[in-house]
Design a protein around this motif. Structure first.
Motif, PDB file in Angstrom:
ATOM      1  N   ALA A  77      20.113  36.353  14.195  1.00  0.00           N
ATOM      2  CA  ALA A  77      19.940  34.748  13.063  1.00  0.00           C
ATOM      3  C   ALA A  77      21.028  34.478  12.623  1.00  0.00           C
ATOM      4  O   ALA A  77      21.605  33.266  12.040  1.00  0.00           O
ATOM      5  CB  ALA A  77      18.355  34.930  13.232  1.00  0.00           C
ATOM      6  N   GLY A  78      21.318  35.799  12.108  1.00  0.00           N
ATOM      7  CA  GLY A  78      22.853  35.344  10.808  1.00  0.00           C
ATOM      8  C   GLY A  78      24.010  34.813  12.043  1.00  0.00           C
ATOM      9  O   GLY A  78      24.783  34.083  11.135  1.00  0.00           O
ATOM     10  N   GLU A  79      24.255  35.487  12.624  1.00  0.00           N
ATOM     11  CA  GLU A  79      25.922  34.479  13.525  1.00  0.00           C
ATOM     12  C   GLU A  79      24.689  33.325  13.643  1.00  0.00           C
ATOM     13  O   GLU A  79      25.874  32.535  13.983  1.00  0.00           O
ATOM     14  CB  GLU A  79      25.816  35.472  15.120  1.00  0.00           C
ATOM     15  CG  GLU A  79      26.687  34.859  15.694  1.00  0.00           C
ATOM     16  CD  GLU A  79      28.133  35.107  14.570  1.00  0.00           C
ATOM     17  OE1 GLU A  79      29.383  34.197  14.748  1.00  0.00           O
ATOM     18  OE2 GLU A  79      28.471  35.430  13.343  1.00  0.00           O
ATOM     19  N   ARG A  80      23.094  32.364  14.613  1.00  0.00           N
ATOM     20  CA  ARG A  80      23.322  31.499  14.659  1.00  0.00           C
ATOM     21  C   ARG A  80      23.318  30.618  13.539  1.00  0.00           C
ATOM     22  O   ARG A  80      23.644  29.883  13.093  1.00  0.00           O
ATOM     23  CB  ARG A  80      21.766  31.413  14.776  1.00  0.00           C
ATOM     24  CG  ARG A  80      20.983  30.288  15.271  1.00  0.00           C
ATOM     25  CD  ARG A  80      21.859  29.758  16.897  1.00  0.00           C
ATOM     26  NE  ARG A  80      21.695  28.789  17.620  1.00  0.00           N
ATOM     27  CZ  ARG A  80      21.681  27.142  17.224  1.00  0.00           C
ATOM     28  NH1 ARG A  80      23.150  27.572  16.607  1.00  0.00           N
ATOM     29  NH2 ARG A  80      20.443  26.008  17.433  1.00  0.00           N
ATOM     30  N   PHE A  81      23.050  31.231  11.943  1.00  0.00           N
ATOM     31  CA  PHE A  81      22.872  30.275  10.425  1.00  0.00           C
ATOM     32  C   PHE A  81      23.951  30.381  10.352  1.00  0.00           C
ATOM     33  O   PHE A  81      24.936  29.382   9.927  1.00  0.00           O
ATOM     34  CB  PHE A  81      22.230  31.233  10.066  1.00  0.00           C
ATOM     35  CG  PHE A  81      22.412  30.887   8.360  1.00  0.00           C
ATOM     36  CD1 PHE A  81      21.451  29.507   8.080  1.00  0.00           C
ATOM     37  CD2 PHE A  81      23.067  31.638   7.422  1.00  0.00           C
ATOM     38  CE1 PHE A  81      21.388  29.099   6.216  1.00  0.00           C
ATOM     39  CE2 PHE A  81      23.214  31.159   6.497  1.00  0.00           C
ATOM     40  CZ  PHE A  81      22.646  29.770   5.797  1.00  0.00           C
ATOM     41  N   LYS A  82      25.466  31.303  10.537  1.00  0.00           N
ATOM     42  CA  LYS A  82      26.574  30.733  10.428  1.00  0.00           C
ATOM     43  C   LYS A  82      27.053  30.377  11.201  1.00  0.00           C
ATOM     44  O   LYS A  82      27.808  29.807  10.609  1.00  0.00           O
ATOM     45  CB  LYS A  82      27.140  32.589  10.384  1.00  0.00           C
ATOM     46  CG  LYS A  82      29.038  32.686   9.662  1.00  0.00           C
ATOM     47  CD  LYS A  82      29.673  33.361  10.672  1.00  0.00           C
ATOM     48  CE  LYS A  82      31.304  33.313  10.370  1.00  0.00           C
ATOM     49  NZ  LYS A  82      31.780  34.872  10.586  1.00  0.00           N
ATOM     50  N   GLU A  83      27.523  29.825  12.619  1.00  0.00           N
ATOM     51  CA  GLU A  83      27.686  29.010  13.486  1.00  0.00           C
ATOM     52  C   GLU A  83      26.630  27.246  12.936  1.00  0.00           C
ATOM     53  O   GLU A  83      28.104  26.336  13.367  1.00  0.00           O
ATOM     54  CB  GLU A  83      27.568  28.816  15.136  1.00  0.00           C
ATOM     55  CG  GLU A  83      28.123  30.298  15.190  1.00  0.00           C
ATOM     56  CD  GLU A  83      26.949  30.211  16.781  1.00  0.00           C
ATOM     57  OE1 GLU A  83      28.253  30.900  17.887  1.00  0.00           O
ATOM     58  OE2 GLU A  83      26.300  29.879  17.160  1.00  0.00           O
ATOM     59  N   ILE A  84      25.675  26.956  12.671  1.00  0.00           N
ATOM     60  CA  ILE A  84      25.447  26.014  11.870  1.00  0.00           C
ATOM     61  C   ILE A  84      25.834  25.845  10.977  1.00  0.00           C
ATOM     62  O   ILE A  84      26.138  24.671  10.466  1.00  0.00           O
ATOM     63  CB  ILE A  84      23.420  26.232  12.118  1.00  0.00           C
ATOM     64  CG1 ILE A  84      22.788  26.514  13.032  1.00  0.00           C
ATOM     65  CG2 ILE A  84      22.890  24.894  11.221  1.00  0.00           C
ATOM     66  CD1 ILE A  84      21.404  27.253  13.040  1.00  0.00           C
ATOM     67  N   SER A  85      26.128  26.472   9.633  1.00  0.00           N
ATOM     68  CA  SER A  85      26.467  26.403   8.499  1.00  0.00           C
ATOM     69  C   SER A  85      28.816  25.562   8.593  1.00  0.00           C
ATOM     70  O   SER A  85      28.966  24.624   8.284  1.00  0.00           O
ATOM     71  CB  SER A  85      26.962  27.295   7.422  1.00  0.00           C
ATOM     72  OG  SER A  85      25.861  27.639   6.852  1.00  0.00           O
ATOM     73  N   GLN A  86      28.842  26.420   9.547  1.00  0.00           N
ATOM     74  CA  GLN A  86      29.966  25.740   9.833  1.00  0.00           C
ATOM     75  C   GLN A  86      30.708  24.772  11.157  1.00  0.00           C
ATOM     76  O   GLN A  86      30.835  24.077  10.796  1.00  0.00           O
ATOM     77  CB  GLN A  86      30.798  27.113  11.476  1.00  0.00           C
ATOM     78  CG  GLN A  86      31.308  28.120  10.506  1.00  0.00           C
ATOM     79  CD  GLN A  86      32.030  29.297  11.223  1.00  0.00           C
ATOM     80  OE1 GLN A  86      32.005  29.077  12.797  1.00  0.00           O
ATOM     81  NE2 GLN A  86      32.699  30.631  10.938  1.00  0.00           N
ATOM     82  N   ALA A  87      29.071  24.727  11.809  1.00  0.00           N
ATOM     83  CA  ALA A  87      29.193  23.379  12.468  1.00  0.00           C
ATOM     84  C   ALA A  87      29.006  21.737  11.224  1.00  0.00           C
ATOM     85  O   ALA A  87      29.730  21.268  11.608  1.00  0.00           O
ATOM     86  CB  ALA A  87      28.604  23.365  13.007  1.00  0.00           C
ATOM     87  N   TYR A  88      28.557  21.887  10.186  1.00  0.00           N
ATOM     88  CA  TYR A  88      27.728  21.405   9.330  1.00  0.00           C
ATOM     89  C   TYR A  88      28.949  20.966   8.426  1.00  0.00           C
ATOM     90  O   TYR A  88      29.160  20.343   8.136  1.00  0.00           O
ATOM     91  CB  TYR A  88      26.568  21.768   8.441  1.00  0.00           C
ATOM     92  CG  TYR A  88      26.034  21.058   7.640  1.00  0.00           C
ATOM     93  CD1 TYR A  88      25.982  19.402   7.674  1.00  0.00           C
ATOM     94  CD2 TYR A  88      26.169  21.117   6.041  1.00  0.00           C
ATOM     95  CE1 TYR A  88      25.757  18.721   6.663  1.00  0.00           C
ATOM     96  CE2 TYR A  88      26.025  20.135   5.199  1.00  0.00           C
ATOM     97  CZ  TYR A  88      25.367  18.622   5.053  1.00  0.00           C
ATOM     98  OH  TYR A  88      25.342  18.191   4.435  1.00  0.00           O
ATOM     99  N   GLU A  89      29.802  21.864   8.264  1.00  0.00           N
ATOM    100  CA  GLU A  89      30.658  21.693   7.013  1.00  0.00           C
ATOM    101  C   GLU A  89      32.026  20.818   7.832  1.00  0.00           C
ATOM    102  O   GLU A  89      32.730  20.263   6.759  1.00  0.00           O
ATOM    103  CB  GLU A  89      31.600  23.483   6.289  1.00  0.00           C
ATOM    104  CG  GLU A  89      32.253  23.282   5.754  1.00  0.00           C
ATOM    105  CD  GLU A  89      33.397  24.325   5.755  1.00  0.00           C
ATOM    106  OE1 GLU A  89      34.308  24.786   4.933  1.00  0.00           O
ATOM    107  OE2 GLU A  89      32.410  25.449   5.154  1.00  0.00           O
ATOM    108  N   VAL A  90      32.240  20.554   9.023  1.00  0.00           N
ATOM    109  CA  VAL A  90      33.456  20.249  10.165  1.00  0.00           C
ATOM    110  C   VAL A  90      32.954  19.127   9.536  1.00  0.00           C
ATOM    111  O   VAL A  90      33.475  17.975   9.623  1.00  0.00           O
ATOM    112  CB  VAL A  90      33.402  21.224  11.185  1.00  0.00           C
ATOM    113  CG1 VAL A  90      34.520  20.015  11.586  1.00  0.00           C
ATOM    114  CG2 VAL A  90      34.047  22.368  10.710  1.00  0.00           C
ATOM    115  N   LEU A  91      31.050  18.975  10.807  1.00  0.00           N
ATOM    116  CA  LEU A  91      30.985  17.565  10.563  1.00  0.00           C
ATOM    117  C   LEU A  91      30.275  16.580   9.878  1.00  0.00           C
ATOM    118  O   LEU A  91      30.263  15.168   9.909  1.00  0.00           O
ATOM    119  CB  LEU A  91      29.736  17.322  11.786  1.00  0.00           C
ATOM    120  CG  LEU A  91      30.358  18.263  13.334  1.00  0.00           C
ATOM    121  CD1 LEU A  91      29.140  17.979  14.308  1.00  0.00           C
ATOM    122  CD2 LEU A  91      31.577  17.315  13.492  1.00  0.00           C
ATOM    123  N   ASN A  92      30.657  16.639   8.582  1.00  0.00           N
ATOM    124  CA  ASN A  92      29.486  16.417   7.594  1.00  0.00           C
ATOM    125  C   ASN A  92      31.345  15.891   6.047  1.00  0.00           C
ATOM    126  O   ASN A  92      31.194  14.829   5.740  1.00  0.00           O
ATOM    127  CB  ASN A  92      28.693  16.893   6.614  1.00  0.00           C
ATOM    128  CG  ASN A  92      28.492  16.009   5.582  1.00  0.00           C
ATOM    129  OD1 ASN A  92      27.636  15.578   5.869  1.00  0.00           O
ATOM    130  ND2 ASN A  92      28.309  16.944   4.455  1.00  0.00           N
TER     131      ASN A  92
END
Length: 337
Positions: A42-57
């Motif tokens: 979950a921690g790694e998935r949470f990290k990927e989600i955060s990075q994806a949002y930071e870039v695409l937003n």
């Protein structure tokens, strides 16, 4: 090739910022480490989600990512080796810091119990994750889902607010626009909320009566930055009028006339709802008790026929004298049939 941030957030490459925010909100809550203490992925998935949002937003970061992919984006569009030699790398925001900026808390699940669990012990029974709070077992999944329902765009939606909308008969007659201002809360990225003014333009419609409700979805309070807003509802309150009474789409106007006027004639101006006036002229006819004068289409707009209107009904109240001198009675006996 690197990571596919669009796939990580489950959105298309043409997704709008609103779609990206909604997807991040749903996935970040679902894979938050505090929601999944027994899941090592979950921690790694949470990290990927955060990075994806930071870039695409971010429009600039998203353009760079779309052009160069993840590897090129991290190295500023250059080759990885060349960028590393030049000392260029992209550093992502800590996932919890990003979460706190978005939601107003680094872990809203924990804060919903009064902040953290430093003295509570976790236990596991089958697939259900449970914690002990003040000696009471609490199912972690159930409580979290109650507080933050996954897949919902109404996470943390503030309660609706209701305001009165005072309207005069003139407002209803002309269907004029009303400007109404309220104060509402706005979530701050630095935490907490602030108050701002919000103005509404309300076009009065035909047929509105006392208690009619006008709803503005998602125009009310906001408790977290980029979070959902509550609804705003205005309730019509028809003001008492000093001259008129309302009877559906008709408007009643009362006129006092003396017995002498009713018999001998009179003239007077009657005010209309549009600001004009109508002249009553009774010099040839005798005004009898119970008689009403109807001015067609001078009332309020009809609910189902906005171009049609009710009537203005003039009600005459003939005032009889309380007493007459005997000499006056003699004259009346001679004059009246």
């Amino acid at each position: 090739m690197g990571k596919d941030y669009y796939q990580i957030l489950g959105v298309s490459r043409t997704a709008s910022k609103d779609e990206i925010k909604k997807s991040y909100r749903r996935l970040a809550l679902r894979f938050h480490p505090d929601k999944n203490p027994d899941d090592p992925t979950a921690g790694e998935r949470f990290k990927e989600i955060s990075q994806a949002y930071e870039v695409l937003n971010d429009a600039t970061k998203r353009d760079s990512y779309d052009q160069y992919g993840e590897d090129g984006f991290r190295t500023g569009g250059s080759s990885s080796a060349g960028a590393a030699a030049a000392g260029f790398t992209h550093t992502f925001t800590d996932p919890r810091d990003l979460f706190e900026t978005f939601f107003g808390s680094s872990s809203p699940f924990l804060s919903s119990f009064g902040g953290g669990f430093p003295h509570h012990h976790a236990s596991s029974s089958g697939t259900s994750r449970r914690i002990i709070i003040n000696g009471r077992p609490v199912d972690l999944d159930t409580e979290f889902d109650k507080t933050f329902p996954f897949g919902s765009t109404n996470i943390g939606k503030p309660p609706p607010r209701t305001f009165d909308l005072p309207l005069s008969l003139e407002d209803l007659h002309s269907r004029r626009e009303k400007m109404v201002s309220i104060k509402r809360k706005v979530g701050r990225h630095s935490g907490g909320t602030e108050i701002e003014d919000k103005q509404f333009t309300i076009a009065v419609q035909s047929g509105w009566t006392e208690g009619t409700k006008i709803k503005f979805p998602e125009e009310g309070d906001q408790l977290m930055p980029d979070g959902p807003r509550g609804d705003v509802t205005f309730v019509v309150r028809v003001e008492l009028h000093p001259l008129y009474e309302r009877d559906g789409a008709d408007v009643l106007y009362s006129v006092d006339v003396t017995l002498k006027q009713s018999l001998c004639g009179f003239s007077m101006d009657v005010p209309l709802l549009d600001g004009n006036s109508y002249t009553l002229d009774y010099h040839t006819d005798i005004l009898k008790p119970g008689y009403n004068k109807r001015l067609v289409a001078e009332g309020l707009p009809l609910p189902k026929e906005p171009t049609a209107r009710g009537d203005l009904i003039i009600k005459f109240n003939i005032l009889f004298p309380d007493i007459l001198e005997e000499s006056t009675k003699e004259i009346l006996r001679d004059c009246l049939p």
